[in-house]
Design a protein around this motif. Structure first.
Motif, mmCIF file in Angstrom:
data_model
loop_
_atom_site.group_PDB
_atom_site.id
_atom_site.type_symbol
_atom_site.label_atom_id
_atom_site.label_comp_id
_atom_site.label_asym_id
_atom_site.label_seq_id
_atom_site.Cartn_x
_atom_site.Cartn_y
_atom_site.Cartn_z
ATOM 1 N N GLU A 23 11.232 1.485 5.814
ATOM 2 C CA GLU A 23 11.794 1.592 7.155
ATOM 3 C C GLU A 23 11.769 3.033 7.668
ATOM 4 O OE1 GLU A 23 15.433 -0.603 9.191
ATOM 5 O OE2 GLU A 23 16.119 1.001 7.851
ATOM 6 N N SER A 24 11.945 4.000 6.774
ATOM 7 C CA SER A 24 11.954 5.407 7.178
ATOM 8 C C SER A 24 10.581 5.893 7.620
ATOM 9 C CB SER A 24 12.436 6.286 6.015
ATOM 10 O OG SER A 24 11.450 6.323 4.996
ATOM 11 N N GLY A 25 9.533 5.171 7.230
ATOM 12 C CA GLY A 25 8.177 5.589 7.565
ATOM 13 C C GLY A 25 7.545 6.479 6.509
ATOM 14 N N ALA A 26 8.273 6.793 5.443
ATOM 15 C CA ALA A 26 7.711 7.615 4.376
ATOM 16 C C ALA A 26 6.504 6.927 3.743
ATOM 17 C CB ALA A 26 8.765 7.914 3.312
ATOM 18 N N VAL A 27 6.572 5.608 3.645
ATOM 19 C CA VAL A 27 5.448 4.784 3.210
ATOM 20 C C VAL A 27 5.192 3.841 4.372
ATOM 21 C CG1 VAL A 27 4.704 2.996 1.573
ATOM 22 C CG2 VAL A 27 6.105 4.923 0.772
ATOM 23 N N LYS A 28 3.984 3.893 4.932
ATOM 24 C CA LYS A 28 3.715 3.081 6.115
ATOM 25 C C LYS A 28 2.367 2.382 5.972
ATOM 26 C CE LYS A 28 3.744 3.301 11.129
ATOM 27 N NZ LYS A 28 4.886 2.504 11.484
ATOM 28 N N ASN A 29 2.439 1.061 5.864
ATOM 29 C CA ASN A 29 1.240 0.231 5.793
ATOM 30 C C ASN A 29 0.267 0.695 4.701
ATOM 31 O OD1 ASN A 29 2.271 -1.207 8.015
ATOM 32 N ND2 ASN A 29 1.278 0.185 9.438
ATOM 33 N N VAL A 30 0.811 1.050 3.540
ATOM 34 C CA VAL A 30 -0.020 1.491 2.426
ATOM 35 C C VAL A 30 -0.638 0.251 1.780
ATOM 36 C CG1 VAL A 30 -0.010 2.627 0.172
ATOM 37 C CG2 VAL A 30 1.360 3.554 2.048
ATOM 38 N N PRO A 31 -1.961 0.195 1.701
ATOM 39 C CA PRO A 31 -2.614 -0.990 1.164
ATOM 40 C C PRO A 31 -2.453 -1.099 -0.359
ATOM 41 C CG PRO A 31 -4.255 0.657 1.770
ATOM 42 C CD PRO A 31 -2.920 1.193 2.186
ATOM 43 N N TYR A 32 -2.390 -2.350 -0.823
ATOM 44 C CA TYR A 32 -2.427 -2.612 -2.253
ATOM 45 C C TYR A 32 -3.116 -3.948 -2.477
ATOM 46 C CZ TYR A 32 1.695 -5.798 -2.152
ATOM 47 O OH TYR A 32 2.564 -6.822 -1.933
ATOM 48 N N THR A 33 -3.742 -4.070 -3.668
ATOM 49 C CA THR A 33 -4.510 -5.261 -4.014
ATOM 50 C C THR A 33 -4.258 -5.615 -5.476
ATOM 51 O OG1 THR A 33 -6.424 -4.017 -4.794
ATOM 52 C CG2 THR A 33 -6.383 -4.561 -2.432
ATOM 53 N N PHE A 34 -4.766 -6.748 -5.883
ATOM 54 C CA PHE A 34 -4.708 -7.157 -7.280
ATOM 55 C C PHE A 34 -5.342 -6.077 -8.159
ATOM 56 C CE2 PHE A 34 -6.412 -9.132 -11.083
ATOM 57 C CZ PHE A 34 -5.378 -9.953 -11.505
ATOM 58 N N SER A 35 -6.476 -5.548 -7.734
ATOM 59 C CA SER A 35 -7.187 -4.535 -8.514
ATOM 60 C C SER A 35 -6.370 -3.263 -8.677
ATOM 61 C CB SER A 35 -8.532 -4.209 -7.867
ATOM 62 O OG SER A 35 -9.352 -5.357 -7.863
ATOM 63 N N ASN A 36 -5.646 -2.847 -7.622
ATOM 64 C CA ASN A 36 -4.787 -1.659 -7.723
ATOM 65 C C ASN A 36 -3.690 -1.877 -8.748
ATOM 66 O OD1 ASN A 36 -4.768 -1.550 -4.157
ATOM 67 N ND2 ASN A 36 -6.079 -0.314 -5.461
ATOM 68 N N ARG A 37 -3.238 -3.092 -8.843
ATOM 69 C CA ARG A 37 -2.075 -3.387 -9.677
ATOM 70 C C ARG A 37 -2.440 -3.701 -11.123
ATOM 71 N NH1 ARG A 37 2.786 -7.592 -8.187
ATOM 72 N NH2 ARG A 37 4.295 -6.610 -9.569
ATOM 73 N N PHE A 38 -3.502 -4.434 -11.335
ATOM 74 C CA PHE A 38 -3.785 -4.950 -12.670
ATOM 75 C C PHE A 38 -5.085 -4.452 -13.292
ATOM 76 C CE2 PHE A 38 -1.138 -8.228 -10.596
ATOM 77 C CZ PHE A 38 -0.029 -8.149 -11.428
ATOM 78 N N GLU A 39 -5.910 -3.728 -12.549
ATOM 79 C CA GLU A 39 -7.208 -3.328 -13.084
ATOM 80 C C GLU A 39 -7.459 -1.830 -13.021
ATOM 81 O OE1 GLU A 39 -9.910 -5.761 -10.813
ATOM 82 O OE2 GLU A 39 -9.280 -7.586 -11.839
ATOM 83 N N ASP A 40 -6.430 -1.037 -12.844
ATOM 84 C CA ASP A 40 -6.549 0.424 -12.813
ATOM 85 C C ASP A 40 -7.512 0.939 -11.760
ATOM 86 O OD1 ASP A 40 -4.615 0.955 -14.737
ATOM 87 O OD2 ASP A 40 -6.043 0.689 -16.383
ATOM 88 N N VAL A 41 -7.666 0.208 -10.663
ATOM 89 C CA VAL A 41 -8.446 0.685 -9.522
ATOM 90 C C VAL A 41 -7.543 1.618 -8.723
ATOM 91 C CG1 VAL A 41 -9.552 -0.054 -7.367
ATOM 92 C CG2 VAL A 41 -9.935 -1.336 -9.466
ATOM 93 N N PRO A 42 -8.055 2.765 -8.260
ATOM 94 C CA PRO A 42 -7.210 3.699 -7.507
ATOM 95 C C PRO A 42 -6.522 3.032 -6.312
ATOM 96 C CG PRO A 42 -9.310 4.724 -8.014
ATOM 97 C CD PRO A 42 -9.416 3.268 -8.416
ATOM 98 N N GLY A 43 -5.297 3.437 -6.071
ATOM 99 C CA GLY A 43 -4.469 2.887 -5.007
ATOM 100 C C GLY A 43 -3.085 2.647 -5.571
ATOM 101 N N THR A 44 -2.132 2.414 -4.712
ATOM 102 C CA THR A 44 -0.768 2.253 -5.202
ATOM 103 C C THR A 44 -0.473 0.813 -5.584
ATOM 104 O OG1 THR A 44 1.511 2.959 -4.852
ATOM 105 C CG2 THR A 44 0.453 1.826 -3.018
ATOM 106 N N ASN A 45 0.697 0.627 -6.164
ATOM 107 C CA ASN A 45 1.161 -0.701 -6.564
ATOM 108 C C ASN A 45 2.677 -0.647 -6.691
ATOM 109 O OD1 ASN A 45 1.838 0.035 -9.444
ATOM 110 N ND2 ASN A 45 -0.338 0.571 -9.374
ATOM 111 N N PRO A 46 3.335 -1.794 -6.729
ATOM 112 C CA PRO A 46 4.799 -1.794 -6.804
ATOM 113 C C PRO A 46 5.361 -1.032 -8.007
ATOM 114 C CG PRO A 46 4.033 -3.945 -6.144
ATOM 115 C CD PRO A 46 2.805 -3.154 -6.535
ATOM 116 N N GLU A 47 4.728 -1.132 -9.159
ATOM 117 C CA GLU A 47 5.250 -0.466 -10.351
ATOM 118 C C GLU A 47 5.186 1.056 -10.207
ATOM 119 O OE1 GLU A 47 4.580 -4.496 -10.905
ATOM 120 O OE2 GLU A 47 2.988 -3.058 -10.456
ATOM 121 N N GLU A 48 4.120 1.560 -9.618
ATOM 122 C CA GLU A 48 3.998 3.002 -9.389
ATOM 123 C C GLU A 48 5.108 3.497 -8.457
ATOM 124 O OE1 GLU A 48 0.128 5.500 -8.577
ATOM 125 O OE2 GLU A 48 0.788 4.556 -6.700
ATOM 126 N N LEU A 49 5.414 2.709 -7.445
ATOM 127 C CA LEU A 49 6.475 3.093 -6.518
ATOM 128 C C LEU A 49 7.846 3.032 -7.182
ATOM 129 C CD1 LEU A 49 5.112 1.364 -3.305
ATOM 130 C CD2 LEU A 49 4.998 3.787 -3.908
#
Length: 150
Positions: A23-49
């Motif tokens: 809501e604060s806008g610190a993170v805004k529409n940051v994309p994430y995918t299955f690959s970001n989360r489970f396959e070590d593809v660059p990008g964020t994921n819930p666990e990293e946050l």
């Protein structure tokens, strides 16, 4: 105090895509995918946050706990490794490992260790990891949109 964040997901699990926002806008529409989360593809994921939140929360809590004991840290550098593992049919977050590098003048190692351990146990995000989770649902389905009650 309520702090709000949201996630939007479109599509199936492996080929779908999502966006994370705060809501604060610190993170805004940051994309994430299955690959970001489970396959070590660059990008964020819930666990990293969660890891960033845990490291930040712990550092601030520790700074406050040190201050209550009369110490001011020159530096508290905390990292977190949040581990997610396949268990049974799904995945489970199994740990959040904090690693701290600290410089605190006039504080001995034994005193510092005790304050740090208490902070690890009592910072709000550490407590969150053991909290009750609730869910409120507002469900809409195109399959039932034209249905009328008789």
């Amino acid at each position: 105090m309520d702090r709000k964040a949201s996630a939007i997901w479109r599509g199936n699990l492996k080929k779908g895509k999502g966006e994370l926002s705060t809501e604060s806008g610190a993170v805004k529409n940051v994309p994430y995918t299955f690959s970001n989360r489970f396959e070590d593809v660059p990008g964020t994921n819930p666990e990293e946050l969660v890891g960033a939140a845990h490291a930040g929360c712990f550092s601030m809590f520790l700074a406050g706990a040190l201050e209550k004991k009369g110490f001011i840290a020159d530096s508290l550098e905390t990292s977190a490794v949040v581990t997610i593992e396949k268990q049974g049919d799904g995945f489970t977050v199994t740990s959040s490992k904090l690693k701290l590098r600290a410089q605190v003048p006039d504080c001995d190692a034994k005193t510092f260790q005790a304050i740090a351990e208490d902070s690890k146990a009592n910072c709000p995000i550490s407590r969150l990891l053991n909290t009750k989770v609730t869910l409120e649902v507002d469900f809409h389905s195109p399959l039932h949109a034209s249905s009328t009650a008789h």
